[in-house]
Motif scaffolding. Structure first.
Motif, PDB file in Angstrom:
ATOM      1  N   THR A  90       0.858  -1.189   0.000  1.00 16.42           N
ATOM      2  CA  THR A  90       0.000   0.000   0.000  1.00 16.42           C
ATOM      3  C   THR A  90       0.893   1.239   0.000  1.00 16.42           C
ATOM      4  O   THR A  90       2.080   1.170   0.297  1.00 16.42           O
ATOM      5  CB  THR A  90      -0.922   0.027   1.228  1.00 16.42           C
ATOM      6  OG1 THR A  90      -0.122  -0.118   2.420  1.00 16.42           O
ATOM      7  CG2 THR A  90      -1.932  -1.116   1.171  1.00 16.42           C
ATOM      8  N   PHE A  91       0.314   2.372  -0.315  1.00 14.39           N
ATOM      9  CA  PHE A  91       1.095   3.608  -0.418  1.00 14.39           C
ATOM     10  C   PHE A  91       1.470   4.134   0.963  1.00 14.39           C
ATOM     11  O   PHE A  91       0.657   4.141   1.891  1.00 14.39           O
ATOM     12  CB  PHE A  91       0.314   4.660  -1.195  1.00 14.39           C
ATOM     13  CG  PHE A  91       0.037   4.269  -2.619  1.00 14.39           C
ATOM     14  CD1 PHE A  91       1.085   3.983  -3.485  1.00 14.39           C
ATOM     15  CD2 PHE A  91      -1.263   4.170  -3.097  1.00 14.39           C
ATOM     16  CE1 PHE A  91       0.838   3.615  -4.796  1.00 14.39           C
ATOM     17  CE2 PHE A  91      -1.523   3.813  -4.405  1.00 14.39           C
ATOM     18  CZ  PHE A  91      -0.464   3.529  -5.260  1.00 14.39           C
ATOM     19  N   ASN A  92       2.718   4.557   1.081  1.00 16.06           N
ATOM     20  CA  ASN A  92       3.217   5.189   2.302  1.00 16.06           C
ATOM     21  C   ASN A  92       4.420   6.052   1.910  1.00 16.06           C
ATOM     22  O   ASN A  92       4.555   6.422   0.748  1.00 16.06           O
ATOM     23  CB  ASN A  92       3.579   4.134   3.357  1.00 16.06           C
ATOM     24  CG  ASN A  92       4.508   3.052   2.808  1.00 16.06           C
ATOM     25  OD1 ASN A  92       5.446   3.353   2.076  1.00 16.06           O
ATOM     26  ND2 ASN A  92       4.245   1.796   3.144  1.00 16.06           N
ATOM     27  N   GLU A  93       5.308   6.331   2.835  1.00 18.54           N
ATOM     28  CA  GLU A  93       6.421   7.238   2.524  1.00 18.54           C
ATOM     29  C   GLU A  93       7.443   6.636   1.583  1.00 18.54           C
ATOM     30  O   GLU A  93       8.201   7.359   0.924  1.00 18.54           O
ATOM     31  CB  GLU A  93       7.116   7.680   3.808  1.00 18.54           C
ATOM     32  CG  GLU A  93       7.800   6.543   4.562  1.00 18.54           C
ATOM     33  CD  GLU A  93       8.316   7.001   5.912  1.00 18.54           C
ATOM     34  OE1 GLU A  93       9.534   7.176   6.037  1.00 18.54           O
ATOM     35  OE2 GLU A  93       7.488   7.180   6.824  1.00 18.54           O
ATOM     36  N   TYR A  94       7.514   5.299   1.471  1.00 14.65           N
ATOM     37  CA  TYR A  94       8.496   4.675   0.588  1.00 14.65           C
ATOM     38  C   TYR A  94       7.867   3.887  -0.559  1.00 14.65           C
ATOM     39  O   TYR A  94       8.559   3.409  -1.440  1.00 14.65           O
ATOM     40  CB  TYR A  94       9.460   3.769   1.372  1.00 14.65           C
ATOM     41  CG  TYR A  94       8.786   2.779   2.306  1.00 14.65           C
ATOM     42  CD1 TYR A  94       8.331   1.550   1.841  1.00 14.65           C
ATOM     43  CD2 TYR A  94       8.617   3.072   3.653  1.00 14.65           C
ATOM     44  CE1 TYR A  94       7.702   0.648   2.685  1.00 14.65           C
ATOM     45  CE2 TYR A  94       8.002   2.168   4.509  1.00 14.65           C
ATOM     46  CZ  TYR A  94       7.556   0.972   4.029  1.00 14.65           C
ATOM     47  OH  TYR A  94       6.927   0.067   4.872  1.00 14.65           O
ATOM     48  N   THR A  95       6.569   3.722  -0.562  1.00 19.83           N
ATOM     49  CA  THR A  95       5.864   3.151  -1.715  1.00 19.83           C
ATOM     50  C   THR A  95       4.901   4.225  -2.220  1.00 19.83           C
ATOM     51  O   THR A  95       3.948   4.579  -1.529  1.00 19.83           O
ATOM     52  CB  THR A  95       5.108   1.860  -1.345  1.00 19.83           C
ATOM     53  OG1 THR A  95       4.144   2.125  -0.326  1.00 19.83           O
ATOM     54  CG2 THR A  95       6.077   0.805  -0.835  1.00 19.83           C
ATOM     55  N   ILE A  96       5.157   4.737  -3.423  1.00 21.94           N
ATOM     56  CA  ILE A  96       4.494   5.955  -3.873  1.00 21.94           C
ATOM     57  C   ILE A  96       3.860   5.764  -5.258  1.00 21.94           C
ATOM     58  O   ILE A  96       4.102   4.774  -5.938  1.00 21.94           O
ATOM     59  CB  ILE A  96       5.482   7.141  -3.912  1.00 21.94           C
ATOM     60  CG1 ILE A  96       6.620   6.871  -4.917  1.00 21.94           C
ATOM     61  CG2 ILE A  96       6.055   7.396  -2.512  1.00 21.94           C
ATOM     62  CD1 ILE A  96       7.587   8.035  -5.085  1.00 21.94           C
ATOM     63  N   THR A  97       3.077   6.748  -5.639  1.00 27.16           N
ATOM     64  CA  THR A  97       2.431   6.749  -6.951  1.00 27.16           C
ATOM     65  C   THR A  97       3.361   7.385  -7.979  1.00 27.16           C
ATOM     66  O   THR A  97       4.349   8.053  -7.638  1.00 27.16           O
ATOM     67  CB  THR A  97       1.124   7.536  -6.916  1.00 27.16           C
ATOM     68  OG1 THR A  97       1.426   8.919  -6.656  1.00 27.16           O
ATOM     69  CG2 THR A  97       0.186   7.012  -5.833  1.00 27.16           C
ATOM     70  N   ALA A  98       3.027   7.207  -9.249  1.00 31.03           N
ATOM     71  CA  ALA A  98       3.802   7.849 -10.318  1.00 31.03           C
ATOM     72  C   ALA A  98       3.728   9.363 -10.206  1.00 31.03           C
ATOM     73  O   ALA A  98       4.702  10.074 -10.487  1.00 31.03           O
ATOM     74  CB  ALA A  98       3.294   7.384 -11.680  1.00 31.03           C
ATOM     75  N   ARG A  99       2.581   9.887  -9.786  1.00 33.79           N
ATOM     76  CA  ARG A  99       2.442  11.336  -9.594  1.00 33.79           C
ATOM     77  C   ARG A  99       3.371  11.825  -8.491  1.00 33.79           C
ATOM     78  O   ARG A  99       4.001  12.885  -8.619  1.00 33.79           O
ATOM     79  CB  ARG A  99       0.987  11.669  -9.241  1.00 33.79           C
ATOM     80  CG  ARG A  99       0.728  13.139  -8.942  1.00 33.79           C
ATOM     81  CD  ARG A  99       0.911  14.013 -10.165  1.00 33.79           C
ATOM     82  NE  ARG A  99      -0.076  13.707 -11.185  1.00 33.79           N
ATOM     83  CZ  ARG A  99      -0.146  14.322 -12.356  1.00 33.79           C
ATOM     84  NH1 ARG A  99       0.740  15.268 -12.651  1.00 33.79           N
ATOM     85  NH2 ARG A  99      -1.075  14.001 -13.234  1.00 33.79           N
ATOM     86  N   GLN A 100       3.479  11.056  -7.405  1.00 30.93           N
ATOM     87  CA  GLN A 100       4.387  11.438  -6.326  1.00 30.93           C
ATOM     88  C   GLN A 100       5.848  11.360  -6.775  1.00 30.93           C
ATOM     89  O   GLN A 100       6.682  12.141  -6.323  1.00 30.93           O
ATOM     90  CB  GLN A 100       4.153  10.538  -5.110  1.00 30.93           C
ATOM     91  CG  GLN A 100       2.836  10.814  -4.394  1.00 30.93           C
ATOM     92  CD  GLN A 100       2.537   9.798  -3.308  1.00 30.93           C
ATOM     93  OE1 GLN A 100       2.664   8.595  -3.513  1.00 30.93           O
ATOM     94  NE2 GLN A 100       2.151  10.288  -2.136  1.00 30.93           N
ATOM     95  N   LEU A 101       6.153  10.416  -7.671  1.00 36.21           N
ATOM     96  CA  LEU A 101       7.509  10.348  -8.208  1.00 36.21           C
ATOM     97  C   LEU A 101       7.829  11.615  -8.989  1.00 36.21           C
ATOM     98  O   LEU A 101       8.950  12.146  -8.900  1.00 36.21           O
ATOM     99  CB  LEU A 101       7.675   9.119  -9.107  1.00 36.21           C
ATOM    100  CG  LEU A 101       9.024   9.009  -9.829  1.00 36.21           C
ATOM    101  CD1 LEU A 101      10.174   8.918  -8.825  1.00 36.21           C
ATOM    102  CD2 LEU A 101       9.033   7.810 -10.778  1.00 36.21           C
ATOM    103  N   GLN A 102       6.862  12.103  -9.741  1.00 31.19           N
ATOM    104  CA  GLN A 102       7.073  13.360 -10.466  1.00 31.19           C
ATOM    105  C   GLN A 102       7.429  14.491  -9.504  1.00 31.19           C
ATOM    106  O   GLN A 102       8.315  15.305  -9.784  1.00 31.19           O
ATOM    107  CB  GLN A 102       5.818  13.723 -11.260  1.00 31.19           C
ATOM    108  CG  GLN A 102       5.503  12.765 -12.396  1.00 31.19           C
ATOM    109  CD  GLN A 102       4.245  13.162 -13.162  1.00 31.19           C
ATOM    110  OE1 GLN A 102       3.769  14.288 -13.041  1.00 31.19           O
ATOM    111  NE2 GLN A 102       3.719  12.248 -13.943  1.00 31.19           N
TER     112      GLN A 102
END
Length: 473
Positions: A90-102
């Protein structure tokens, strides 16, 4: 101090505590569904009994509902599915979305590049993956100050063709197959000639024509079998002798087996590798130190691998085994199965029935895995048996009386059990994949890297291996 590494360790602890008792299910082989009595011995009794009371179609419909996160009205089934889902990434501080990678790339000083859509030379899946990934790789390339992008196991070179032709990034595709490299180079030359006609730049969903002025000489190819000891700087200097400095972004779109772990090890040990953007694949091809308890029927004499195992990578998980069948299961997509309402093909049951006959009449026969895969379209078991007997040359057809008389009349019940077992087992796929991916993330954290993320890059229905490891030195 509650570091990222300690959080990943706790995350892994939670998943492995749940998964370990269920590894016998993950590591069983469907070929042995009947001979090893998987339904009765591996499925918890309350769940098994609740499903046995219902018709197959009713059970399957309830499974689809439960798999979508809703209540199916069958508490035992809901509990099984929900507990598995609770251990997916699941998403957290070290597993992120592509938008958060941007957003991270912007913070690292990069400018976001537009997507490039290529309408020819790729199937729809590959086109989607290249469009989604290439602009992020190009953006990261600028953010980390790389002089060249290197693709490990590039195959046809589609990803770096988009990088070079669409974004002007000097790119090197490396593959171990000389014939594949030659074919890929020829294919890319065709893409170059038609680039203006087949490629579009995409801004916020709006497509624009590409410039006709492209540098066709900045995408090159090299033949090499990449391991953790491969000196990528030397390979790049040979391909681009005019480059005074070499600073690499190492990428890979679906790096098979140990190529993914070895790419991470290269990033760790070779300072000229400024960043890595890696999408893994083919977990069953990873090397792993296995004990006999996790061997399947095709691995009785399987040996341990070399010094650098594909799994686990982290020191924390050293000694933890998954098993080949569990890793193969991790490559299956419950998202796609649920979205498309896919059930197993009936030849899966036919193969299990054949195994009963083989075990009774030829118990010492050693059959290679996959030899009967082309029989998936047989209309019934008799046809399957005749064709399999001809391929295997075991003269079993006349010895199949008991199976045909006792098991085959109950084939609907056997099919029901196998179908439900297949679906229940599939719930573990993303749990196992989570362990593999978090292990890689932890490996980089253990070695001092803090700009490390697991990014959900693709739609898992369109591209089941949807996660990428992104790290910047």
């Amino acid at each position: 101090m509650d570091t990222t590494a300690s959080k990943i360790r706790r995350h892994l602890d939670s998943i492995t505590r749940y998964l370990t008792p269920l590894l016998p299910i993950a590591n069983c082989h469907m070929v042995e569904f009947l001979t090893e009595n998987h339904w009765e011995t591996l499925i918890p009794t309350p769940l098994r009994e609740s499903l046995e009371k219902r018709e197959l179609n009713d059970c399957v419909e309830k499974f689809w509902v439960a798999a979508e996160g809703k209540s199916s009205g069958t508490p035992e089934l809901d509990a099984w599915v929900q507990e598995a889902r609770a251990h997916y990434i699941t998403f957290n501080e070290y597993t992120i979305t592509a938008r958060q990678l941007q957003d991270r790339i912007k913070a690292w000083g990069g400018d976001l590049q537009p997507e490039i859509r290529v309408s020819e030379f790729m199937n729809s899946k590959k086109s989607y993956e290249v469009q989604t990934m290439s602009h992020l790789v190009a953006s990261l390339h600028k953010a980390c100050g790389a002089t060249c992008c290197v693709e490990a196991g590039g195959g046809r070179g589609h990803l770096l063709a988009a990088l070079a032709l669409g974004h002007g990034v000097p790119s090197l595709t490396i593959d171990c197959d000389p014939a594949a490299v030659q074919t890929a180079a020829q294919r890319v030359r065709l893409i170059q000639k038609q680039w203006h006609a087949i490629a579009k730049r995409v801004y916020n969903g709006t497509e624009e024509e590409m410039s006709k002025n492209i540098n066709c000489d900045i995408h090159r190819f090299a033949t090499a079998f990449i391991t953790e000891n491969t000196d990528l700087t030397t390979v790049v200097r040979e391909a681009f002798p005019d480059h005074d400095q070499v600073k690499l972004l190492l990428t890979g779109l679906h790096t098979c087996g140990n190529l993914g772990p070895d790419s991470l090890r290269i990033f760790r040990t070779q300072p000229t590798t400024a960043a890595i953007f890696n999408v893994p694949c083919c977990y069953h091809l990873l090397t792993e130190e296995l004990d006999e308890g996790v061997f399947d029927c095709f691995q009785r004499n399987f040996g341990t691998g070399g010094k650098s195992q594909g799994f686990p990578m982290s020191e924390y998980l050293r000694g933890f085994n998954l098993g080949r069948n569990a890793r193969m299961l991790a490559a299956q997509s419950i998202d796609r199965v649920v979205s498309q309402r896919q059930l197993p093909v009936q030849s899966l049951l036919y193969r299990a029935l054949l195994q009963v006959i083989i075990k009774e009449n030829r118990p010492n026969s050693s059959l290679p895995e996959g030899k009967l895969k082309r029989l998936s379209k047989c209309e019934n078991f008799e046809q399957y048996l005749k064709m399999a007997d001809s391929i295997l040359n075991l003269n079993l057809f006349d010895s199949s009386t008991r199976v045909l008389s006792e098991l085959y009349p109950n084939i609907d019940q056997q099919w029901k059990k196998m179908t439900l077992f297949y679906l229940l087992r599939l719930c573990l796929a993303q749990v196992i994949e989570s362990v593999i991916l978090l292990d890689r993330l932890l490996y980089l954290n253990e070695n001092g890297f803090d700009k490390v993320f697991l990014v959900k890059l693709f739609d898992p229905v369109l591209s089941p291996r949807c996660h990428s490891i992104v790290a910047v030195r």
